[in-house]
Design an enzyme around this catalytic site. Structure first.
Site, PDB file in Angstrom:
ATOM      1  N   CYS A 127      29.476 -16.883  24.964  1.00  0.00           N
ATOM      2  CA  CYS A 127      28.409 -17.262  24.027  1.00  0.00           C
ATOM      3  C   CYS A 127      28.754 -18.514  23.224  1.00  0.00           C
ATOM      4  CB  CYS A 127      28.038 -16.110  23.108  1.00  0.00           C
ATOM      5  SG  CYS A 127      29.404 -15.256  22.322  1.00  0.00           S
ATOM      6  N   CYS A 177      28.387 -17.645  19.061  1.00  0.00           N
ATOM      7  CA  CYS A 177      29.072 -16.444  18.603  1.00  0.00           C
ATOM      8  C   CYS A 177      29.465 -16.591  17.137  1.00  0.00           C
ATOM      9  CB  CYS A 177      30.316 -16.175  19.450  1.00  0.00           C
ATOM     10  SG  CYS A 177      29.939 -15.528  21.093  1.00  0.00           S
ATOM     11  N   CYS A 190      28.310 -11.257  24.311  1.00  0.00           N
ATOM     12  CA  CYS A 190      28.062 -12.276  25.326  1.00  0.00           C
ATOM     13  C   CYS A 190      26.696 -12.894  25.029  1.00  0.00           C
ATOM     14  CB  CYS A 190      28.162 -11.704  26.742  1.00  0.00           C
ATOM     15  SG  CYS A 190      26.912 -10.486  27.184  1.00  0.00           S
TER      16      CYS A 190
END
Length: 220
Positions: free
Chosen positions: A171, A175, A97
Site C-alpha cells: 500500500c 499506509c 494491503c
C-alpha cells in the site's frame, strides 16, 4: 468515552426502514458488549460511520447492518485499548494491503489459525474492494482455512494505533504511519487477477512470514 471527531459536513448514507431496525438491534448488542466502557452516543456514532464505509460498495445491501456491527465492534475494541479502558495483554497485529482482498486476508487467516486465542489480528486496505478475491479464498481452503466470511474493510486511526505490529503489503505511502510503532513491509506479489495456481506460492510465502512473526512475538 471519546471517539474520533466527526466533520460538520458529515452526511449519513441513505438507509431503509429494515436496515434502521437492524442497526438499532446492533446498537443494543454493542451497548451490552461495551457496557461501562463507552456511552450510547459513541456506540451509535461508530456503528453509523461503519455502516457508511460499506454503503456505497456493498454487494448485498441486506448484509450492511451486520458488516457495520462487526466493523464497529472491532473499532470500539481498538479504541478501548488505545484509551487504556481495556487491554487483555494479548499482542495485536494489523495486516494492511491495498484492497484487503488477497494478501492481508490470507495473512489474517493464517495468523488466526496458528495463534488461536493467544493473539489478536485485524486487516484493512487503503482502497478496499467489494469482495475478497475468490481465488484467495480457494487457495486458503486448500489449507483447511475458511476466509469466505471475511470482508474487505478500510483501516481507521484507532485500529492502527491499537496494533502492536503493523504489517504492510503493497500500500506504499497510503499506509498509515504512527511514530514509535513497529512496522514491517512484506514485499509479496499481488494475487489480484491471478489464477489459483499463481496464488499458491504467494499463499505459502504469506504463511512462512506469519509463522516467523508469531515466533518473534512468542505466540503459538
Amino acid at each position: 468515552m471519546r471517539g474520533p471527531p466527526m466533520s460538520n459536513t458529515y452526511e449519513r448514507a441513505p438507509i431503509t426502514l429494515d436496515q434502521q431496525l437492524a442497526l438499532t438491534t446492533a446498537a443494543t448488542r454493542l451497548a451490552g458488549d461495551f457496557d461501562g466502557v463507552f456511552g450510547q452516543e459513541t456506540i451509535e456514532r461508530f456503528l453509523h460511520t461503519s455502516y457508511d464505509q460499506f454503503a456505497g460498495r456493498a454487494v448485498v445491501a441486506n448484509f450492511l447492518p451486520l458488516l457495520a456491527e462487526r466493523f464497529a465492534r472491532q473499532r470500539l475494541t481498538a479504541l478501548a485499548r488505545v484509551e487504556g479502558l481495556h487491554h487483555d495483554g494479548r499482542p495485536t497485529v494489523l495486516f494492511l494491503c491495498v484492497h484487503n482482498a488477497g494478501r492481508s486476508q490470507m495473512a489474517l487467516g493464517f495468523f488466526q489459525h496458528h495463534a488461536g486465542d493467544n493473539a489478536i489480528a485485524w486487516s484493512g486496505g487503503s482502497e478496499p474492494t467489494d469482495q475478497i478475491n475468490p481465488n484467495a479464498v480457494a487457495a486458503m481452503a486448500e489449507r483447511g482455512i475458511d476466509i469466505s466470511a471475511e470482508y474487505p474493510k478500510p483501516w481507521t486511526d484507532e485500529v492502527v494505533r491499537a496494533a502492536d505490529v503493523v504489517v504492510t503489503m503493497g500500500c506504499g505511502d497510503a499506509c498509515p504511519v504512527f511514530p514509535g510503532k513497529r512496522y514491517e513491509d512484506w514485499v509479496l506479489d499481488d494475487p489480484a487477477g491471478q489464477d489459483l495456481e499463481a496464488i499458491r506460492p504467494i499463499r505459502d510465502e504469506v504463511e512462512r512470514r506469519v509463522l516467523r512473526l508469531l515466533d518473534e512475538l512468542e505466540v503459538r
